[in-house]
Design an enzyme around this catalytic site. Structure first.
Site, mmCIF file in Angstrom:
data_model
loop_
_atom_site.group_PDB
_atom_site.id
_atom_site.type_symbol
_atom_site.label_atom_id
_atom_site.label_comp_id
_atom_site.label_asym_id
_atom_site.label_seq_id
_atom_site.Cartn_x
_atom_site.Cartn_y
_atom_site.Cartn_z
ATOM 1 N N HIS A 236 -46.300 -16.924 4.264
ATOM 2 C CA HIS A 236 -46.348 -17.510 2.927
ATOM 3 C C HIS A 236 -47.764 -17.389 2.377
ATOM 4 O O HIS A 236 -48.737 -17.791 3.026
ATOM 5 C CB HIS A 236 -45.940 -18.978 2.975
ATOM 6 C CG HIS A 236 -46.048 -19.671 1.650
ATOM 7 N ND1 HIS A 236 -45.230 -19.371 0.584
ATOM 8 C CD2 HIS A 236 -46.900 -20.628 1.214
ATOM 9 C CE1 HIS A 236 -45.563 -20.125 -0.446
ATOM 10 N NE2 HIS A 236 -46.579 -20.898 -0.087
ATOM 11 N N ASP B 231 -45.906 -14.931 -2.530
ATOM 12 C CA ASP B 231 -44.994 -15.901 -1.922
ATOM 13 C C ASP B 231 -44.591 -15.497 -0.508
ATOM 14 O O ASP B 231 -45.061 -16.072 0.461
ATOM 15 C CB ASP B 231 -43.760 -16.117 -2.795
ATOM 16 C CG ASP B 231 -42.949 -17.322 -2.328
ATOM 17 O OD1 ASP B 231 -43.578 -18.298 -1.866
ATOM 18 O OD2 ASP B 231 -41.718 -17.286 -2.404
#
Length: 330
Positions: A143, A182
């Site tokens: 992430h 992301d």
């Protein structure tokens, strides 16, 4: 262990290999390739089959096929059977060579897919190895936001909402390039990690309050790249006055990803800090370290030497002495 179905050699992604299926249409989904290295079974056809690996593609080039033509029909069957008994995943015949019928009959008996290509063995081996290495590489998802900053593959991590995407947008405005936002997919390619984006998220970023934006459409193709080698991790963290952050740059911190140790910098977030500029400085400093110049160590050595010569006691010098001693620097 990761594997690739033999059927993928006929997929659109492998079209450049120029393979045509001669036999095995019903079984190519059941056979799997487990290693990117390719084998040429010349010695195995002569009878020494001990080092034939079932998960590797076997190439029948000019040497192997010419040798098979020198054998009697029964000997051809016996030579091919010795290799096929090792559970080979598939054979590829190069240069569109004409095969003895006994070879085709034997692969049918052992249910092994057989391909042909008009390309030479050397080109086929190189391109097939590159393709399989990419498909079989160990991977993981992290992430964060992955960017190319001054040529340094930089992964910015931190809790959700801390400002990673906002910093990334500012960096893109300053001329740097987005690789992924992301969910960043990393693959271990031999001795380095390569990061990329998923097909769905490619070129896109989420900015809180704005939603999803397309970086390619907004800033142009020069603002994105498809993949990049990972060289630096920067973690954004909330400022905590009770924590003593590194002020000298002498602490070497690493983050392990897929068994690779990547240099890591922890940057505390506080009001007034221009994080995009700080990330740029971190990337520039990392470039200097790659070139063999570590400004923190140089400064520490000069300061320690100056204080020692002057006989002046300084708490900072004591701290530097301890850290330099930890590295074994004299």
């Amino acid at each position: 262990m990761k594997s690739v179905p033999v059927a993928e050699l006929l997929s659109d992604d492998a079209e450049h290999l120029g393979l045509k299926l001669i036999y095995g249409k019903k079984i190519i989904d059941d056979k799997h390739i487990t290693h990117f290295r390719i084998q040429k079974p010349g010695l195995a056809l002569a009878g020494y089959c001990d080092h034939i690996h079932s998960g590797r593609v076997q190439i029948l080039g000019n040497t192997e096929v010419s040798y098979l033509w020198t054998l009697a029909p029964d000997q051809r069957k016996q030579a091919m059977a010795g290799v096929c008994q090792k559970g080979v995943c598939c054979f590829i015949v190069t240069k569109d060579l004409h095969l003895p019928q006994e070879v085709i009959d034997t692969v049918k008996v052992f249910s092994i897919p057989l391909f042909k290509t008009d390309r030479v063995s050397s080109e086929t081996i190189i391109d097939l190895s590159v393709y399989l290495e990419d498909r079989l590489a160990p991977d993981t998802v992290c992430h964060g936001v992955f960017l190319d900053v001054f040529g340094i593959g930089t992964l910015i991590t931190g809790r959700s909402g801390i400002g990673k995407s906002e910093c990334a947008v500012e960096l893109i405005k300053r001329g740097h390039r987005l690789v992924a936002d992301d969910a960043v997919r990393f693959k271990r390619i031999q001795d380095y990690l390569e990061g990329s984006s998923s097909d769905i998220l490619r070129y896109h970023m989420e900015v809180r309050g704005l939603g999803i934006i397309n970086i390619k459409d907004m800033f142009g193709v020069a603002a994105i790249r498809l993949r990049k080698k990972l060289e630096l991790v920067i973690e954004f963290t909330d400022w905590n006055p009770d924590i003593s952050y590194d002020r000298l740059g002498l602490d070497n911190v690493y983050q392990e990803i897929l068994r690779h140790r990547i240099p890591k910098i922890v940057l505390p977030i506080s009001a007034g800090r221009n994080m995009a500029v700080i990330v740029e400085i971190a990337a520039r400093n990392h470039l200097l370290k790659i070139m063999g110049y570590d400004s923190a160590k140089q400064f520490a050595e000069k300061l320690t030497s100056a204080i020692s010569d002057g006989g002046i006691h300084n708490p900072m010098a004591d701290e530097i002495d301890k850290r330099m001693g930890r590295w074994g620097v004299e």
